[in-house]
Design a protein around this motif. Structure first.
Motif, PDB file in Angstrom:
ATOM      1  N   THR A   1       0.382  -1.280   0.020  1.00 16.25           N
ATOM      2  CA  THR A   1       0.510   0.363   0.061  1.00 16.25           C
ATOM      3  C   THR A   1       0.482   1.336  -0.033  1.00 16.25           C
ATOM      4  O   THR A   1       0.327   1.398  -0.632  1.00 16.25           O
ATOM      5  CB  THR A   1      -0.897  -0.057   1.024  1.00 16.25           C
ATOM      6  OG1 THR A   1      -1.677  -0.722   0.873  1.00 16.25           O
ATOM      7  CG2 THR A   1      -1.699   1.163   1.084  1.00 16.25           C
ATOM      8  N   ARG A   2       1.933   1.090   0.669  1.00 18.92           N
ATOM      9  CA  ARG A   2       2.615   2.380   0.884  1.00 18.92           C
ATOM     10  C   ARG A   2       3.238   2.543  -0.771  1.00 18.92           C
ATOM     11  O   ARG A   2       3.195   4.242  -1.090  1.00 18.92           O
ATOM     12  CB  ARG A   2       3.947   2.245   1.764  1.00 18.92           C
ATOM     13  CG  ARG A   2       3.243   2.078   3.433  1.00 18.92           C
ATOM     14  CD  ARG A   2       4.648   1.432   4.224  1.00 18.92           C
ATOM     15  NE  ARG A   2       3.694   2.216   5.269  1.00 18.92           N
ATOM     16  CZ  ARG A   2       3.983   2.937   6.257  1.00 18.92           C
ATOM     17  NH1 ARG A   2       4.660   3.594   6.353  1.00 18.92           N
ATOM     18  NH2 ARG A   2       3.799   3.378   7.960  1.00 18.92           N
ATOM     19  N   PHE A   3       4.072   1.281  -1.403  1.00 23.15           N
ATOM     20  CA  PHE A   3       4.606   2.108  -2.086  1.00 23.15           C
ATOM     21  C   PHE A   3       3.933   1.486  -3.408  1.00 23.15           C
ATOM     22  O   PHE A   3       4.831   2.570  -4.336  1.00 23.15           O
ATOM     23  CB  PHE A   3       5.813   0.129  -2.410  1.00 23.15           C
ATOM     24  CG  PHE A   3       6.969   0.209  -2.815  1.00 23.15           C
ATOM     25  CD1 PHE A   3       8.118   0.473  -1.235  1.00 23.15           C
ATOM     26  CD2 PHE A   3       7.655   0.476  -3.743  1.00 23.15           C
ATOM     27  CE1 PHE A   3       9.031   0.008  -1.778  1.00 23.15           C
ATOM     28  CE2 PHE A   3       9.061   0.202  -3.485  1.00 23.15           C
ATOM     29  CZ  PHE A   3       9.958   0.858  -2.198  1.00 23.15           C
ATOM     30  N   ASN A   4       2.688   2.272  -3.369  1.00 18.27           N
ATOM     31  CA  ASN A   4       2.043   1.795  -4.550  1.00 18.27           C
ATOM     32  C   ASN A   4       2.015   3.360  -4.397  1.00 18.27           C
ATOM     33  O   ASN A   4       2.261   3.734  -5.767  1.00 18.27           O
ATOM     34  CB  ASN A   4       0.270   0.779  -3.999  1.00 18.27           C
ATOM     35  CG  ASN A   4      -0.132   1.247  -5.598  1.00 18.27           C
ATOM     36  OD1 ASN A   4       0.070   1.458  -6.429  1.00 18.27           O
ATOM     37  ND2 ASN A   4      -2.011   1.646  -5.619  1.00 18.27           N
ATOM     38  N   ASP A   5       1.729   4.012  -3.535  1.00 19.96           N
ATOM     39  CA  ASP A   5       2.057   5.936  -3.019  1.00 19.96           C
ATOM     40  C   ASP A   5       2.808   5.650  -3.529  1.00 19.96           C
ATOM     41  O   ASP A   5       3.425   6.878  -4.326  1.00 19.96           O
ATOM     42  CB  ASP A   5       1.375   6.237  -2.019  1.00 19.96           C
ATOM     43  CG  ASP A   5       0.126   5.756  -1.991  1.00 19.96           C
ATOM     44  OD1 ASP A   5      -1.104   5.140  -3.010  1.00 19.96           O
ATOM     45  OD2 ASP A   5      -0.503   5.464  -0.675  1.00 19.96           O
ATOM     46  N   MET A   6       4.202   5.308  -2.990  1.00 21.51           N
ATOM     47  CA  MET A   6       5.677   5.993  -2.775  1.00 21.51           C
ATOM     48  C   MET A   6       6.459   5.868  -4.290  1.00 21.51           C
ATOM     49  O   MET A   6       7.153   6.701  -5.216  1.00 21.51           O
ATOM     50  CB  MET A   6       6.521   5.644  -2.211  1.00 21.51           C
ATOM     51  CG  MET A   6       6.206   5.675  -0.269  1.00 21.51           C
ATOM     52  SD  MET A   6       7.278   4.665   0.458  1.00 21.51           S
ATOM     53  CE  MET A   6       6.433   3.014  -0.105  1.00 21.51           C
ATOM     54  N   VAL A   7       6.038   4.628  -5.277  1.00 18.96           N
ATOM     55  CA  VAL A   7       6.518   4.979  -6.621  1.00 18.96           C
ATOM     56  C   VAL A   7       5.351   5.445  -7.513  1.00 18.96           C
ATOM     57  O   VAL A   7       5.900   5.339  -9.101  1.00 18.96           O
ATOM     58  CB  VAL A   7       6.641   3.083  -6.868  1.00 18.96           C
ATOM     59  CG1 VAL A   7       7.492   2.767  -5.821  1.00 18.96           C
ATOM     60  CG2 VAL A   7       5.724   2.450  -6.807  1.00 18.96           C
ATOM     61  N   THR A   8       5.015   6.579  -7.556  1.00 22.85           N
ATOM     62  CA  THR A   8       3.700   7.089  -8.520  1.00 22.85           C
ATOM     63  C   THR A   8       4.857   7.758  -9.343  1.00 22.85           C
ATOM     64  O   THR A   8       5.368   8.814  -8.974  1.00 22.85           O
ATOM     65  CB  THR A   8       2.648   8.135  -8.224  1.00 22.85           C
ATOM     66  OG1 THR A   8       2.096   6.745  -6.738  1.00 22.85           O
ATOM     67  CG2 THR A   8       1.759   8.671  -8.439  1.00 22.85           C
ATOM     68  N   GLY A   9       4.241   7.671 -10.056  1.00 23.05           N
ATOM     69  CA  GLY A   9       5.053   8.204 -11.687  1.00 23.05           C
ATOM     70  C   GLY A   9       6.473   7.888 -11.800  1.00 23.05           C
ATOM     71  O   GLY A   9       7.794   8.182 -13.192  1.00 23.05           O
ATOM     72  N   LYS A  10       6.917   7.009 -11.176  1.00 21.01           N
ATOM     73  CA  LYS A  10       8.602   5.661 -11.409  1.00 21.01           C
ATOM     74  C   LYS A  10       8.101   4.378 -12.231  1.00 21.01           C
ATOM     75  O   LYS A  10       6.689   4.504 -11.918  1.00 21.01           O
ATOM     76  CB  LYS A  10       8.478   5.693 -10.364  1.00 21.01           C
ATOM     77  CG  LYS A  10       9.078   6.904  -9.820  1.00 21.01           C
ATOM     78  CD  LYS A  10      10.101   6.641  -7.581  1.00 21.01           C
ATOM     79  CE  LYS A  10      10.509   7.534  -7.144  1.00 21.01           C
ATOM     80  NZ  LYS A  10      11.909   8.057  -7.987  1.00 21.01           N
ATOM     81  N   THR A  11       8.895   3.657 -12.836  1.00 17.41           N
ATOM     82  CA  THR A  11       8.987   2.760 -13.342  1.00 17.41           C
ATOM     83  C   THR A  11       9.333   1.965 -12.459  1.00 17.41           C
ATOM     84  O   THR A  11       9.682   2.097 -11.719  1.00 17.41           O
ATOM     85  CB  THR A  11       9.238   2.338 -14.392  1.00 17.41           C
ATOM     86  OG1 THR A  11       8.966   2.947 -15.782  1.00 17.41           O
ATOM     87  CG2 THR A  11       9.101   1.512 -15.409  1.00 17.41           C
ATOM     88  N   ALA A  12       7.715   0.440 -11.755  1.00 15.69           N
ATOM     89  CA  ALA A  12       8.183  -0.148 -10.666  1.00 15.69           C
ATOM     90  C   ALA A  12       8.428  -1.293 -11.371  1.00 15.69           C
ATOM     91  O   ALA A  12       7.019  -1.975 -12.202  1.00 15.69           O
ATOM     92  CB  ALA A  12       7.039   0.463  -9.777  1.00 15.69           C
ATOM     93  N   VAL A  13       9.011  -2.621 -10.896  1.00 20.49           N
ATOM     94  CA  VAL A  13       9.182  -3.744 -11.491  1.00 20.49           C
ATOM     95  C   VAL A  13       9.392  -4.353 -10.219  1.00 20.49           C
ATOM     96  O   VAL A  13       9.741  -5.369  -9.825  1.00 20.49           O
ATOM     97  CB  VAL A  13      10.996  -4.094 -12.352  1.00 20.49           C
ATOM     98  CG1 VAL A  13      10.489  -5.850 -12.719  1.00 20.49           C
ATOM     99  CG2 VAL A  13      10.206  -3.332 -13.356  1.00 20.49           C
ATOM    100  N   PHE A  14       8.268  -5.241  -9.820  1.00 21.22           N
ATOM    101  CA  PHE A  14       8.120  -6.109  -9.267  1.00 21.22           C
ATOM    102  C   PHE A  14       8.717  -7.782  -9.611  1.00 21.22           C
ATOM    103  O   PHE A  14       7.751  -8.168 -10.354  1.00 21.22           O
ATOM    104  CB  PHE A  14       7.068  -6.821  -8.086  1.00 21.22           C
ATOM    105  CG  PHE A  14       6.312  -5.241  -7.665  1.00 21.22           C
ATOM    106  CD1 PHE A  14       6.594  -4.374  -6.736  1.00 21.22           C
ATOM    107  CD2 PHE A  14       5.804  -3.884  -8.437  1.00 21.22           C
ATOM    108  CE1 PHE A  14       6.280  -2.967  -6.165  1.00 21.22           C
ATOM    109  CE2 PHE A  14       5.318  -2.557  -7.595  1.00 21.22           C
ATOM    110  CZ  PHE A  14       5.947  -2.794  -6.929  1.00 21.22           C
TER     111      PHE A  14
END
Length: 630
Positions: free
Chosen positions: A566-579
């Motif tokens: 939940t936190r990371f979903n907000d923190m990586v806004t505007g970034k490219t994220a790979v999980f």
């Protein structure tokens, strides 16, 4: 048969030895580079050391002759004072120089060890991962202190030149003895010792003694080298098991599963190999040493007879007896030392060659020069274009013709069974390896053409096997000694670990782990989940446009996992994220899911799209996990 193989091994190593003077020059340059003042001080020490015996030899003989001749006492005392005074002065200077040399020898050893570590850290990851490289690093470090290390090497090299100097001085000192005497006398013995034949026989015996001694030294050098290599290889095994005893993180498993006996047995087996090699080497060296000692003592006895008889017949003075005996025995020992030191230095060159080989290893990865465009909008597009890959020394393809495009701002989940190629995909993306086939593009340009340091700054990464170091919390988060305090706190808060850090004695300056002690401060041991949150905080602190998390929540409980996502979903806004994740529930918030199977991308789409495919890999994985929660 075993002996034959060992002979082949020794012959092979002799053939692979670098030329003597080339190695001498290379290693001397290394010593000078590590500590420029070390060689000049050592040269001065060697010259004073070599001059000392000749002062006593020449002036001592002069004093004896003056006493026999009943010379003026004042003159005798003057010569004695010069001899004693010069000897004392040289000894004082040598004593002072020894302290300077000891400090510089320690510096050279420490700096060389540091160079080995720095070299290992700066090698390409794929080169470092090779067994041959790891073995070379172990040999370079293990051989570092053998035979006295670089300090011992410099000492031997200077002693070699000093021995040559002593030989020349000894020949000059004994020149009068080797001249054909003009004295007249009677008898076969007198004529023999007055003729050149006696000198030729004496020199011939000297040559035999030196030859035998040099052969013995060469044999002992090979014995010592073979023993040391067994010590290094078995020592690595022994210290691995021995260090398990003091390994704090492994302490629980060792105690619960009663692994003491196994650890002790494995360690002592390696230790037995070392002890057996040492005992065998001692026996062999003692046998060889008997022949060397015998040849030297026979020559010394003959020298005493030779000089004594010449003195009895009045061919030389009493003072010259001591001078010539000292000069001849010195010549014997120093000529033997020349051959012995050449053999010893040659053996030492083999030890040091592993260090030189390591320093000569060059990175193979092409380091481009193109700067990475700095974009405020973080508009970066990455594309895998028909990429295939296998690891070095393994022909099995891990990735097979992967074609995929990663859009800016996209949240991508990568799933698949163990060994499907997920982590390898990330390693290629970060250029820890280069593709075997195909290419990876950033904004349409092959990533190999970009400056690597600039390219890697695009990523914040938490690997599955992340590491927390025995530094402070802040240094772990900032990945360096200098840090922005407010950013560190913000990153810890976003990772959900700041409250725990505040409870520590020194807050963000508290040192973690028990790997080392710092005065009265003891490192704080934290749980696996807490370590993982600090690793996440490190990724957040870097604030790169692309965030990669390889199994980011594997050590967390379901509640903490949900909180992190939940936190990371907000923190990586505007970034490219790979999980990368094995938990299907963690993929639901991602924009796209890519499914790997046997090195290929077999499915991609949203969670709902992939679950709807009843025959798909993702659907099977989802149902396999869901049954435990329903």
């Amino acid at each position: 048969m075993k002996k034959h193989k060992n002979d082949e091994h020794n012959n092979s190593e002799q053939n692979n030895r670098p030329p003597f003077f080339k190695s001498l020059k290379k290693n001397t340059i290394t010593i000078h580079r590590l500590c420029p003042s070390y060689i000049p001080i050592s040269v001065l020490f060697m010259l004073l050391q070599r001059a000392l015996p000749f002062i006593s030899m020449i002036l001592g003989a002069r004093i004896v002759d003056m006493l026999v001749e009943q010379a003026d006492k004042k003159e005798i005392l003057t010569v004695a004072a010069v001899m004693v005074g010069s000897t004392m002065l040289i000894e004082l200077i040598r004593s002072a120089l020894m302290h300077f040399i000891a400090v510089r020898e320690m510096l050279v050893s420490d700096r060389r060890k540091r160079e080995i570590g720095y070299k290992a850290m700066r090698l390409d990851y794929d080169i470092l991962e090779r067994n041959s490289t790891l073995e070379l690093i172990a040999l370079a470090d293990g051989n570092r202190g053998k035979m006295g290390g670089l300090g011992g090497y410099l000492n031997k090299s200077l002693n070699l030149f000093g021995a040559v100097f002593s030989c020349i001085a000894a020949v000059i000192t004994m020149a009068g003895l080797l001249m054909v005497t003009p004295y007249q006398g009677e008898g076969v013995v007198f004529r023999f010792f007055a003729s050149p034949v006696s000198y030729v026989m004496l020199l011939g015996l000297l040559g035999i003694s030196i030859y035998v001694n040099s052969k013995c030294e060469a044999r002992q050098g090979r014995i010592r080298y073979d023993c040391d290599q067994i010590e290094i290889k078995s020592g690595r095994i022994y210290w691995f098991f021995f260090n398990l005893i003091n390994n704090y993180p492994m302490g629980k498993d060792i105690r619960i599963f009663k692994m003491f006996d196994m650890i002790e047995k494995k360690g002592m087996e390696a230790r037995d190999d070392i002890e057996n090699a040492q005992k065998q080497a001692i026996r062999k060296r003692m046998k060889v040493g008997v022949w060397s000692l015998l040849s030297q003592n026979i020559f010394i006895v003959v020298v005493y007879l030779f000089v004594g008889i010449k003195a009895i017949y009045g061919m030389i003075t009493i003072g010259e007896v001591t001078k010539y005996i000292s000069a001849i025995t010195l010549l014997q020992t120093q000529i033997g030392a020349v051959f012995s030191l050449i053999i010893d230095i040659n053996t030492h060159n083999i030890y040091l060659e592993s260090y030189n080989e390591l320093m000569a290893v060059r990175n193979e990865k092409y380091d481009g020069t193109l700067p990475v465009e700095k974009r405020l909008d973080n508009e970066y597009e990455l594309e895998f274009k028909n990429v295939s890959f296998h690891y070095p020394n393994n022909e099995r393809m891990i990735l097979k013709n992967v074609a995929f495009r990663l859009r800016t701002g996209q949240k991508l989940a990568i799933v698949g069974a163990n060994g499907a190629g997920k982590t390898t995909f990330i390693k290629l993306l970060c250029r820890l390896y280069d593709p075997t086939e195909g290419e990876i593009l950033l904004n349409g340009i092959d990533i190999r053409k970009y400056d690597y340091d600039e390219y890697i700054r695009l990523f914040s990464i938490v690997f599955q096997d992340y590491k927390i170091f025995s530094f402070s919390v802040a240094e772990n988060v900032a990945a360096g000694p200098e840090f922005d305090r407010e950013r560190v706190i913000k990153s810890l808060q976003d990772a959900g670990i700041y409250d725990r850090v505040q409870e520590m004695k020194s807050g963000i300056n508290s040192r973690l782990l028990k790997d080392q002690q710092d005065g009265d401060e003891e490192g704080i041991e934290i749980s696996g989940g807490e370590k993982q949150k600090i690793a996440l905080a490190r990724a957040l602190y870097r604030d790169a446009p692309m965030v990669i998390l390889d199994e980011p929540t594997s050590a967390l409980d379901p509640v903490a996992e949900q909180d992190i996502y939940t936190r990371f979903n907000d923190m990586v806004t505007g970034k490219t994220a790979v999980f990368i994740s094995h938990r299907m529930s963690s993929c639901r918030f991602c924009d796209e899911i890519v499914v790997f199977d046997d090195g290929k991308i077999v499915e991609h789409g949203t969670h709902d799209e992939l679950v709807a495919d009843a025959g798909g890999v993702y659907r099977r994985m989802w149902e396999a996990q869901a049954q435990y929660y329903v």
